[in-house]
Scaffold this motif. Structure first.
Motif, PDB file in Angstrom:
ATOM      1  N   TYR A   4      -0.358   4.204   2.739  1.00  0.00           N
ATOM      2  CA  TYR A   4       1.067   3.893   2.582  1.00  0.00           C
ATOM      3  C   TYR A   4       1.297   2.445   3.000  1.00  0.00           C
ATOM      4  CZ  TYR A   4       2.513   8.396   0.989  1.00  0.00           C
ATOM      5  OH  TYR A   4       2.688   9.507   0.193  1.00  0.00           O
ATOM      6  N   VAL A   5       1.944   1.689   2.112  1.00  0.00           N
ATOM      7  CA  VAL A   5       2.101   0.248   2.344  1.00  0.00           C
ATOM      8  C   VAL A   5       3.516  -0.189   1.982  1.00  0.00           C
ATOM      9  CG1 VAL A   5      -0.326  -0.301   1.852  1.00  0.00           C
ATOM     10  CG2 VAL A   5       1.337  -0.241  -0.016  1.00  0.00           C
ATOM     11  N   GLU A   6       3.822  -1.418   2.405  1.00  0.00           N
ATOM     12  CA  GLU A   6       5.112  -1.993   2.006  1.00  0.00           C
ATOM     13  C   GLU A   6       4.917  -2.670   0.645  1.00  0.00           C
ATOM     14  OE1 GLU A   6       6.803  -4.731   4.823  1.00  0.00           O
ATOM     15  OE2 GLU A   6       8.373  -5.327   3.403  1.00  0.00           O
ATOM     16  N   ASP A  19       8.918  -4.676  -3.519  1.00  0.00           N
ATOM     17  CA  ASP A  19      10.383  -4.481  -3.535  1.00  0.00           C
ATOM     18  C   ASP A  19      10.924  -3.992  -2.190  1.00  0.00           C
ATOM     19  OD1 ASP A  19       9.461  -1.888  -3.425  1.00  0.00           O
ATOM     20  OD2 ASP A  19      10.363  -1.220  -5.294  1.00  0.00           O
ATOM     21  N   GLY A  20      10.064  -3.950  -1.176  1.00  0.00           N
ATOM     22  CA  GLY A  20      10.516  -3.560   0.163  1.00  0.00           C
ATOM     23  C   GLY A  20      10.412  -2.064   0.436  1.00  0.00           C
ATOM     24  N   THR A  21      10.079  -1.271  -0.582  1.00  0.00           N
ATOM     25  CA  THR A  21       9.948   0.178  -0.325  1.00  0.00           C
ATOM     26  C   THR A  21       8.549   0.465   0.229  1.00  0.00           C
ATOM     27  OG1 THR A  21       9.180   0.608  -2.567  1.00  0.00           O
ATOM     28  CG2 THR A  21      11.557   0.832  -2.164  1.00  0.00           C
ATOM     29  N   TYR A  22       8.460   1.579   0.933  1.00  0.00           N
ATOM     30  CA  TYR A  22       7.161   2.004   1.469  1.00  0.00           C
ATOM     31  C   TYR A  22       6.640   3.141   0.595  1.00  0.00           C
ATOM     32  CZ  TYR A  22       8.843  -0.382   5.689  1.00  0.00           C
ATOM     33  OH  TYR A  22       9.334  -1.296   6.578  1.00  0.00           O
ATOM     34  N   GLY A  23       5.461   2.971   0.082  1.00  0.00           N
ATOM     35  CA  GLY A  23       4.930   4.019  -0.796  1.00  0.00           C
ATOM     36  C   GLY A  23       3.408   4.000  -0.835  1.00  0.00           C
TER      37      GLY A  23
END
Lengths: 129, 336
Positions: A18-20, A23-27
């Motif tokens: 899981y990474v940033e 677009d700033g979302t964590y996924g």
């Protein structure tokens, strides 16, 4: 952790991290294992040394092949005894060459199944008496 | 030949991944971080001496089985579950379910998953996979830790489902039976977070939660006394990296996935304050990642003297301090 820092090229072992994202979302991203890519050789070298040492201990009057595989597979006596369904005291005896050499094949088969090897693999290291 | 059409997807962790993928198959649009967060998956526990471990070790998630149980309790999802005393009956039941077109999750000993490279495989009885079909003597398996669907020999699956030892699977299988039409995410997420805070801060056992991180920090300098030699110590120190990164955590001992959960939760229950906690959790994860890389480096270089272990102690103590503060504030926020 930024996405670019998580990318590892290692097709032998893929993991989800899981990474940033940009677009700033964590996924999640699918990437390679950092440890496998960089340290697998070191792991294999240590395992080889351990196996050589344990093999040198498998001899009459010392350790049995059951001891060798137990240590290699990182099992405790308590865990091994639960897996072969024997009392801990018995398993403890089977770690010694003299007791191992009088074991019945059926019992060796139970150990072989836990270690995912064959009975001949064990007998090659030390035959029964 | 029996095959259930199934969308295989890798996941960070086997239990949360398996539960998520079965729920997705059943039509519920839910992500792995939500499953993990709602079920209070985040945790820490340190075990200095235990009968089933050859060396001190630690865990970074709640007890195996709790993810399914908690998601069931908090979202009202019903799972069919069964254990078996007789291996033949266990295999028979699995075949019957597959024939009905039901993909089934089974608990297995990871060691017998022979499609996984040998260096990764260890005896651990709490791995979860989804069986989606059978072709000749092989089962078709969806394993969250592998990029594609794989085949597994019937004999290997049998050994894996009926291995003895601690937490033996006893053929355990499960699949979702019913999902409520309307799910109350607000209550589920709130409960999930509150319980996670309780686990991390309030369990009155000195080796669990934040106290567990402190115990590990204190005891890590004793690790050389358990080691056969330097190579053994190096192996165990490098295992810290494996447990935090490679053994199905999504990175940094589940902290990165928990950050993703908090971000999704903020949006889902319209609680934007959780976004700040999400960013902080990502930073906390970066700290754990630093520990992982440090352990890999000192292990590889055999640089394992007391000075390095004291350095590791300090890094762990910083994690304990940061997580204590984080979960205290998270609890206050979620309660309000």
């Amino acid at each position: 952790m930024k996405e670019k820092d998580g990318i590892v090229d290692c097709p032998e072992q893929q993991v989800i991290l899981y990474v940033e994202k940009e677009d700033g979302t964590y996924g999640p991203i699918q990437t390679g294992s950092y440890l496998t890519k960089n340290f697998l050789e070191d792991y294999e070298l240590k395992r080889k040394h351990l196996e050589e040492f344990l093999k040198s201990e498998v001899q009459p009057g010392k350790s049995s092949p059951i001891y060798l595989y137990m240590v290699l597979e990182d099992l405790t006596i308590s865990e091994l005894s639960a897996r072969v369904n024997l009392r801990q005291g018995k398993v403890k005896k089977h770690l010694e060459a003299k007791h191992y050499q009088s074991l019945k094949i059926e019992l060796l088969e139970r150990y072989a199944e836990v270690f995912d090897i064959t009975v001949p693999d064990m007998l090659r290291l030390m035959p029964l008496s | 030949m029996t095959t259930v059409p199934y969308r295989h997807k890798m996941a960070a962790h086997c239990e949360s991944g398996t539960v998520t993928s079965l729920l997705n198959h059943a039509g519920l649009d839910i992500t792995e971080p939500l499953v993990f967060g709602i079920s209070s998956g985040i945790f820490f526990g340190y075990f200095h001496k235990m009968k089933s471990f050859t060396f001190p070790t630690f865990i970074v998630r709640n007890k195996p089985g709790q993810i399914r149980k908690n998601i069931s309790k908090r979202l009202g999802i019903k799972f069919y579950t069964e254990k078996f005393g007789n291996p033949e009956k266990g295999q028979e039941k699995l075949d019957q379910l597959l024939e009905k077109g039901i993909p089934v999750a089974v608990q297995v000993d990871f060691y017998y998953m022979d499609y996984i490279p040998a260096w990764e495989r260890v005896h651990i009885n709490v791995h979860f996979i989804v069986v989606v079909g059978k072709k000749g003597s092989k089962y078709i398996v969806s394993d969250s830790y592998f990029p594609q669907l794989v085949n597994l020999e019937t004999e290997s699956l049998k050994k894996a489902r009926f291995a003895g030892g601690s937490m033996s699977p006893k053929g355990f299988l499960f699949y979702p039976e019913s999902i409520p039409e309307k799910l109350d995410y607000r209550i589920a997420i709130t409960k999930g977070i509150k319980k996670a805070c309780f686990y991390m801060l309030k369990i009155p056992i000195p080796f669990l939660g934040v106290k567990g991180i402190r115990t590990m920090a204190k005891k890590i300098v004793d690790w050389p006394t358990f080691a056969r030699d330097t190579e053994h110590l190096s192996h165990e120190i490098m295992k810290i990296n494996i447990l935090l990164e490679d053994q199905g955590t999504g990175g940094a001992g589940f902290r990165f996935m928990y950050a993703s959960f908090l971000q999704q939760a903020a949006d889902l229950i319209k609680k934007p304050e959780l976004n700040d906690f999400s960013s902080r959790m990502m930073e906390i994860g970066d700290g754990w990642r630093e520990i992982s890389l440090f352990c890999a480096r000192i292990g590889k270089n055999r640089d394992l003297g007391q000075e390095r272990l004291l350095e590791l102690r300090e890094m762990l103590n910083r994690r304990a301090f940061t997580e204590e503060d984080f979960f205290k504030q998270l609890y206050k926020t979620i309660k309000s």
